[in-house]
Design an enzyme around this catalytic site. Structure first.
Site, mmCIF file in Angstrom:
data_model
loop_
_atom_site.group_PDB
_atom_site.id
_atom_site.type_symbol
_atom_site.label_atom_id
_atom_site.label_comp_id
_atom_site.label_asym_id
_atom_site.label_seq_id
_atom_site.Cartn_x
_atom_site.Cartn_y
_atom_site.Cartn_z
ATOM 1 N N SER A 71 0.592 -0.995 -0.227
ATOM 2 C CA SER A 71 0.264 -0.151 0.522
ATOM 3 C C SER A 71 0.948 0.963 0.088
ATOM 4 C CB SER A 71 -0.860 -0.048 1.299
ATOM 5 O OG SER A 71 -0.286 -0.514 2.620
ATOM 6 N N GLY B 132 -0.441 4.945 0.137
ATOM 7 C CA GLY B 132 -0.643 5.547 0.883
ATOM 8 C C GLY B 132 -1.946 5.959 -0.362
ATOM 9 N N ALA B 133 -2.095 7.475 -0.284
ATOM 10 C CA ALA B 133 -2.988 8.071 -0.954
ATOM 11 C C ALA B 133 -2.174 7.818 -2.582
ATOM 12 C CB ALA B 133 -2.497 9.578 -1.172
ATOM 13 N N GLY C 4 -2.138 4.529 -4.091
ATOM 14 C CA GLY C 4 -3.030 3.420 -4.335
ATOM 15 C C GLY C 4 -2.459 2.010 -4.270
ATOM 16 N N GLY D 84 -5.400 0.035 5.160
ATOM 17 C CA GLY D 84 -4.454 -0.781 5.218
ATOM 18 C C GLY D 84 -5.596 -2.625 5.119
ATOM 19 N N ASP D 85 -5.848 -2.967 6.333
ATOM 20 C CA ASP D 85 -6.963 -3.985 6.923
ATOM 21 C C ASP D 85 -8.052 -4.144 5.630
ATOM 22 O OD1 ASP D 85 -5.362 -3.474 8.842
ATOM 23 O OD2 ASP D 85 -7.176 -2.857 10.127
#
Lengths: 311, 311
Positions: free
Chosen positions: A216, A218-219, A221, A247-248
């Site tokens: 991941s 973050g923003a 993608g 993330g989960d």
């Protein structure tokens, strides 16, 4: 059924404050308590998506009783082993003025060897009914760093797909057991591999044993690196909100598609759609179902041919 | 015996963090839990000073059970009425790097009228055995702002000295019942009177009904304004530490001297000595006994003849 092990569950407590100023006294305008920890968040998202999921964890003390009661209220199927110690609590402060999310996490109680063995035995007993095993979150004190490796080994012997979402020593030791997918974020990837570029870091984790790596960014993608390709997808537009639990949610999306035996680009598309919809949910484990539906049909997955990616 | 009413007790939880950064995720290096709230802090200090004190409060839920258990462990005599709601929690974050103390206080559960009546009846039943009644802390939701006025009225009818340590509407309404002493800090004094100068503010509180006013001026010490004079005293030297609970310690010191019928300058001397020794204690309610002994013999009390004081 997707089996979700939450090694170190928590009572997540969220305080809404007008502003958070170090050194000051604040009055919480509201207090929200519920069962948390990465695995519980994954199971909660799956439940919202109507995907059967079973949470396995160990709880104790007053906050453990509140975790147990909340799982029951939320109708999340669970098997909770008993713990002599008291379940940890995470404290989240949502400051309206600065739009910040500040967390203080308790370390959690020490597990005795027999307490962890009870969790392992529970997982073992449920694997025959599972299609996917998700091992999520940090390992509590007293549990050896290769604890997830043992569970992943059991999953292999039962022909169950294994997903690992943890960090540090638990990630390094767990990956050796060849989970089908690991989901680090960029910081966790950098910490474990020492490599700045997420694409190169993900390839390194594959070399160490991961079947595929969902990173991941973050923003920016998510990135998925598998044996026969690498793909990247990002939300259709930036979303503002509570990123805790995004993330989960990505893990829940990936587990759902992997349970259906879907190809990697579809795993990635779903992970991005669910993750973006989690940012709009008020608390970790919540998703916005409408946003998820729109995103899932709109997200484009792009194959990567480059040697590195921008984040 | 000194009777201490804690209308809104709390489970005080203290997290030691290396640094506190809004927007970041922190791991608590240690977690300390114990019974708190202003009145419990006052009773704890009195217990350390070997002065018999009885705590009256109402508790409920998991954190209420922890408050009850901690009072028992600390051997603080108490009568706790039952509460249907869950006792509130205060969260303190001690950040080592910045040397800051940051608090987030939960508002506390709503009391039903009968739950508050049980507290009043308990106080009433114990007043025959008391020399001083201390009413300390905020009033919980559901309890009328003149609740302390009723308790102070009962104290008068039993010939018991009454001390009030609260703020805002509870202070304004409580003072009407003519407590022998009120203990605001400078901010509380300003909030209730609208007067910046603490000496003038304290005189205003006397006009409104307070027998005497003990105003805490932070590091500048304490000010006592009574019918026949005004005095000021400060610690012999500045002390660094956890100032949470220093005001409660001042109340304990004042209660101890007032129970012995001592003159106001001695009440003030003791309050300053105990308060300074509380800053050295690690948590609210702790005092450093050696420091207290040294301060008590060294503090000088100065009579005020001026029209206003510097803070």
């Amino acid at each position: 059924m997707i089996l979700v092990v939450t090694a170190n569950p928590a009572l997540d407590v969220t305080y809404a404050v007008s502003s958070l100023t170090p050194g000051a006294v604040h009055r919480a305008a509201s207090v929200h308590r519920r069962a948390g920890g990465k695995g519980v968040n994954v199971a909660r998202v799956l439940h919202t998506l109507d995907v059967p999921a079973m949470t396995v964890a160990a709880c104790g003390g007053g906050d453990g009783a509140l975790v147990r009661a909340d799982l029951r209220t939320a109708e999340l199927p669970h098997v909770l082993c008993d713990l002599a110690g008291c379940t940890r609590r995470t404290v989240t402060m949502l400051a309206a003025a600065e739009d910040t999310v500040t967390l203080v996490n308790e370390p959690g109680p020490e597990f005795s060897p027999s307490e962890w063995r009870a969790v392992v035995a529970t997982v073992h007993g449920l694997l025959d009914h599972a299609s996917v095993l998700v091992c999520a979150g940090s390992l509590p004190p007293g549990v050896p760093s290769d604890a997830y490796a043992e569970l992943i080994g059991l999953a292999h012997r039962h022909g169950v797909t294994a997903i690992l979402d943890t960090s540090g020593a638990a990630l390094s030791a767990g990956i050796v057991a060849r989970p089908h997918l690991v989901k680090p974020n960029v910081e966790e990837l950098r910490e474990v591999t020492g490599i700045d570029d997420p694409l190169a870091g993900a390839r390194e984790l594959r070399l160490r044993g991961a079947g595929a790596v969902l990173a991941s960014l973050g923003a920016a993608g998510l990135l998925l690196v598998a044996e026969r390709g690498a793909w990247r997808a990002r939300p259709t537009h930036p979303v503002r909100g509570n990123t805790t639990g995004a993330g989960d949610a990505a893990v829940a999306g990936a587990a759902l598609e992997m349970a259906g035996g879907r190809p990697w680009p579809e795993v990635l598309r779903r992970a991005v759609a669910v993750s973006a919809s989690a940012v709009l949910g008020p608390f970790a484990g919540d998703i916005d179902l409408d946003h998820h539906r729109r995103e899932h049909s709109a997200v484009t997955v792009e194959e990567i041919h480059a040697a590195c990616v921008d984040v």
